[in-house]
Design an enzyme around this catalytic site. Structure first.
Site, PDB file in Angstrom:
ATOM      1  N   GLN A 180      -4.640  -5.184   7.188  1.00 55.34           N
ATOM      2  CA  GLN A 180      -5.573  -6.266   6.849  1.00 55.34           C
ATOM      3  C   GLN A 180      -5.305  -7.497   7.721  1.00 55.34           C
ATOM      4  O   GLN A 180      -6.228  -8.241   8.044  1.00 55.34           O
ATOM      5  CB  GLN A 180      -5.449  -6.653   5.359  1.00 55.34           C
ATOM      6  CG  GLN A 180      -5.638  -5.506   4.376  1.00 55.34           C
ATOM      7  CD  GLN A 180      -7.046  -4.923   4.363  1.00 55.34           C
ATOM      8  OE1 GLN A 180      -8.018  -5.596   4.699  1.00 55.34           O
ATOM      9  NE2 GLN A 180      -7.168  -3.655   3.990  1.00 55.34           N
TER      10      GLN A 180
ATOM     11  N   LYS B  58     -10.769  -0.731  10.501  1.00 56.76           N
ATOM     12  CA  LYS B  58     -10.952  -1.959   9.705  1.00 56.76           C
ATOM     13  C   LYS B  58     -11.310  -3.126  10.612  1.00 56.76           C
ATOM     14  O   LYS B  58     -11.624  -4.211  10.155  1.00 56.76           O
ATOM     15  CB  LYS B  58      -9.680  -2.271   8.920  1.00 56.76           C
ATOM     16  CG  LYS B  58      -9.331  -1.170   7.909  1.00 56.76           C
ATOM     17  CD  LYS B  58      -8.169  -1.550   7.057  1.00 56.76           C
ATOM     18  CE  LYS B  58      -7.501  -0.363   6.410  1.00 56.76           C
ATOM     19  NZ  LYS B  58      -8.160   0.106   5.196  1.00 56.76           N
TER      20      LYS B  58
ATOM     21  N   ASP C 287       2.954  -4.362   8.216  1.00 58.43           N
ATOM     22  CA  ASP C 287       1.770  -3.532   8.022  1.00 58.43           C
ATOM     23  C   ASP C 287       0.581  -4.482   8.168  1.00 58.43           C
ATOM     24  O   ASP C 287       0.279  -5.266   7.268  1.00 58.43           O
ATOM     25  CB  ASP C 287       1.839  -2.897   6.627  1.00 58.43           C
ATOM     26  CG  ASP C 287       0.499  -2.307   6.188  1.00 58.43           C
ATOM     27  OD1 ASP C 287      -0.502  -2.452   6.925  1.00 58.43           O
ATOM     28  OD2 ASP C 287       0.458  -1.708   5.100  1.00 58.43           O
TER      29      ASP C 287
ATOM     30  N   HIS D 208       0.858  -1.192   0.000  1.00 63.77           N
ATOM     31  CA  HIS D 208       0.000   0.000   0.000  1.00 63.77           C
ATOM     32  C   HIS D 208       0.896   1.244   0.000  1.00 63.77           C
ATOM     33  O   HIS D 208       2.007   1.205   0.547  1.00 63.77           O
ATOM     34  CB  HIS D 208      -0.828  -0.063   1.301  1.00 63.77           C
ATOM     35  CG  HIS D 208      -1.946   0.906   1.395  1.00 63.77           C
ATOM     36  ND1 HIS D 208      -1.757   2.228   1.746  1.00 63.77           N
ATOM     37  CD2 HIS D 208      -3.278   0.748   1.217  1.00 63.77           C
ATOM     38  CE1 HIS D 208      -2.936   2.824   1.791  1.00 63.77           C
ATOM     39  NE2 HIS D 208      -3.882   1.956   1.467  1.00 63.77           N
TER      40      HIS D 208
ATOM     41  N   CYS E  57      -4.763   2.438  -3.738  1.00 58.56           N
ATOM     42  CA  CYS E  57      -3.525   2.942  -3.106  1.00 58.56           C
ATOM     43  C   CYS E  57      -2.357   2.008  -3.336  1.00 58.56           C
ATOM     44  O   CYS E  57      -1.474   1.878  -2.470  1.00 58.56           O
ATOM     45  CB  CYS E  57      -3.701   3.188  -1.607  1.00 58.56           C
ATOM     46  SG  CYS E  57      -4.902   4.431  -1.233  1.00 58.56           S
TER      47      CYS E  57
HETATM   48  N1  PMP Z   1      -1.888  -0.784   4.568  1.00 57.38           N
HETATM   49  C1  PMP Z   1      -2.833  -1.593   4.091  1.00 57.38           C
HETATM   50  C2  PMP Z   1      -2.475  -2.995   3.681  1.00 57.38           C
HETATM   51  C3  PMP Z   1      -4.147  -1.132   3.997  1.00 57.38           C
HETATM   52  O1  PMP Z   1      -5.114  -1.931   3.535  1.00 57.38           O
HETATM   53  C4  PMP Z   1      -4.444   0.195   4.401  1.00 57.38           C
HETATM   54  C5  PMP Z   1      -5.860   0.750   4.271  1.00 57.38           C
HETATM   55  N2  PMP Z   1      -6.445   0.504   3.041  1.00 57.38           N
HETATM   56  C6  PMP Z   1      -3.420   0.983   4.921  1.00 57.38           C
HETATM   57  C7  PMP Z   1      -2.146   0.464   4.974  1.00 57.38           C
HETATM   58  C8  PMP Z   1      -3.665   2.371   5.416  1.00 57.38           C
HETATM   59  O2  PMP Z   1      -4.533   2.356   6.492  1.00 57.38           O
HETATM   60  P1  PMP Z   1      -5.140   3.710   7.119  1.00 57.38           P
HETATM   61  O3  PMP Z   1      -5.647   4.479   5.947  1.00 57.38           O
HETATM   62  O4  PMP Z   1      -6.219   3.237   8.030  1.00 57.38           O
HETATM   63  O5  PMP Z   1      -4.030   4.397   7.817  1.00 57.38           O
END
Ligand code: PMP
Length: 408
Positions: A205, A228, A202, A125, A366
């Site tokens: 998920q 999430k 990270d 991401h 993203c």
């Molecule tokens: N890493 C991963 C794998 C994600 O799925 C996400 C959210 N889509 C993020 C980072 C970023 O999370 P947040 O926007 O809640 O900070």
């Protein structure tokens, strides 16, 4: 076993799942972006916002004491949930992005110098790409990339060739938000530790779909978001091993992170407060604790069975669609599927599905480098949680087929 009764019992706790969208019963398949919240989380948010609201750690009055207690209890709940050694290892942040940025700043400043190496993955991401590019710009470190194969799996043989003593940190996703693959993080951590490199997972998920035991994993950092995991937006956690956190300097300065301040010098509080400058989102953090209490009410086997049933049924349904291309086919899949359909634009498909009451994500999610890897400008993603049902999957597949007919 996951039974219809306990799935509907779970669903009943989520008022958002009962709404209609464009006159149709909502099918919410965008959980990878954000999950819906159960009653217990909504009630605590309401109760704290409308009554028990007093800034934490500072005052002696009752409201402050209650909020401090709820905030610190949530820290204990989270510590137990991920099996950390102590609450000192649990830092509240505003989400995964903030957690990764904290490490990319504080860890880099202390431990990374010109010529050192940082490794990330091409499937990551943007939240796990951009902070490390910025860290490299500041420190003069070199960014190296762990590639993925055609199926979206990490190329572990390539990792061996990237790894040497110059690597100071490897920061990668536990589960890809696009491919839904649970990556072989245990193996990666062992390889990294052999050369003294630290590992940040990270877990945006991962925390949702796996049972996390940071002691067993032996990761150095684990980052996740509250929203999430059925919790509020603007909440998140950074787990870090205590000895590393003690050596890292703070990223932000301000109230509550200090031991003593004079006009020219400050000594810092120990972790976790050293990393929690300013008024934190204490109501959100308490509600995140409540979200975790909610998750823990359900038998782990029930959750595992339900996720497995959803994953297999979704795959079967998608495979029945003519011209479908599914990204990331692996044995280690969770109910997160990204796909395209030949001759159909991902955003057109998502827009038509919305009109039928189906919420999915479309676009780059993203993950622009991952889109480049798969030679596409975007994908459609269906990401499910245990509160979703096989009936919803059937309706979703029928809706996709109908939309494709209209678009072709
Ligand atoms: N890493 C991963 C794998 C994600 O799925 C996400 C959210 N889509 C993020 C980072 C970023 O999370 P947040 O926007 O809640 O900070």
């Amino acid at each position: 076993m996951a039974t219809i009764e306990n799935i509907s019992q779970m669903r009943d706790k989520f008022p958002a799942l009962r709404q209609k969208v464009h006159g149709k019963d909502l099918i919410y398949f965008d959980n990878g972006a954000t999950a819906q919240k159960p009653d217990s989380v909504l009630s605590l948010l309401n109760e704290m916002n409308s009554g028990t609201n007093g800034n934490i750690h500072r005052a002696v009055h009752e409201l402050s004491a209650k909020c401090t207690s709820l905030y610190e209890s949530a820290r204990i709940t989270i510590k137990d949930f991920i099996n950390a050694h102590s609450t000192e290892e649990i830092i509240f942040t505003s989400g995964t992005t903030a957690s990764i940025n904290l490490v990319a700043n504080s860890f880099t400043t202390k431990f990374i110098a010109k010529g050192d190496t940082i490794i990330i993955c091409e499937a990551d991401h943007h939240s796990n790409i951009v902070p490390w590019q910025m860290a490299c710009e500041r420190s003069g470190a070199i960014l190296k990339i762990l590639p993925i194969d055609e199926n979206g799996e990490w190329m572990m043989d390539k990792l061996e060739s990237l790894i040497d003593e110059s690597v100071k940190i490897i920061s990668v996703a536990h589960i890809s938000n696009v491919l839904g693959i649970a990556n072989p993080v245990e193996k990666l951590i062992k390889i990294a530790h052999k050369v003294g490199a630290k590992v940040l997972l990270d877990g945006a998920q991962g925390i949702v779909h796996e049972n996390i035991d940071v002691k067993k994993l032996d990761c150095d950092f684990y980052a996740f978001s509250g929203h999430k995991l059925y919790g509020p937006t603007g909440t998140g956690v950074l787990y870090g091993k205590r000895e590393i956190l003690e050596d890292m300097g703070p990223w932000m300065g301000g109230g509550d992170m200090v031991e003593s301040v004079s006009l020219f010098k400050t000594s810092y509080a120990p972790p976790p407060l050293k990393f929690e400058a300013g008024t934190p989102n204490f109501i959100g953090a308490a509600a995140l604790g409540e979200a975790i209490n909610f998750v823990q009410q359900f038998d782990r086997e029930f959750i595992r069975d339900q996720e497995y049933a959803l994953t297999t049924s979704l795959l079967e349904g998608l495979k029945s669609i003519d011209g479908v291309k599914i990204y990331g086919e692996s044995k280690h899949k969770l109910p997160i599927y990204s796909f395209n359909i030949e001759g159909v634009h991902h955003s057109d498909l998502a827009m038509l599905l919305d009109k039928m009451g189906v919420a999915v994500r479309s676009g780059m999610m993203c993950c622009e480098p991952l889109m480049t890897r798969f030679h596409t400008t975007g994908m459609v993603r269906a990401s499910l949680l245990p509160y979703n049902t096989i009936e919803e999957i059937d309706l979703f597949i029928t809706a996709v087929q109908k939309a494709v007919k209209m678009l072709k």
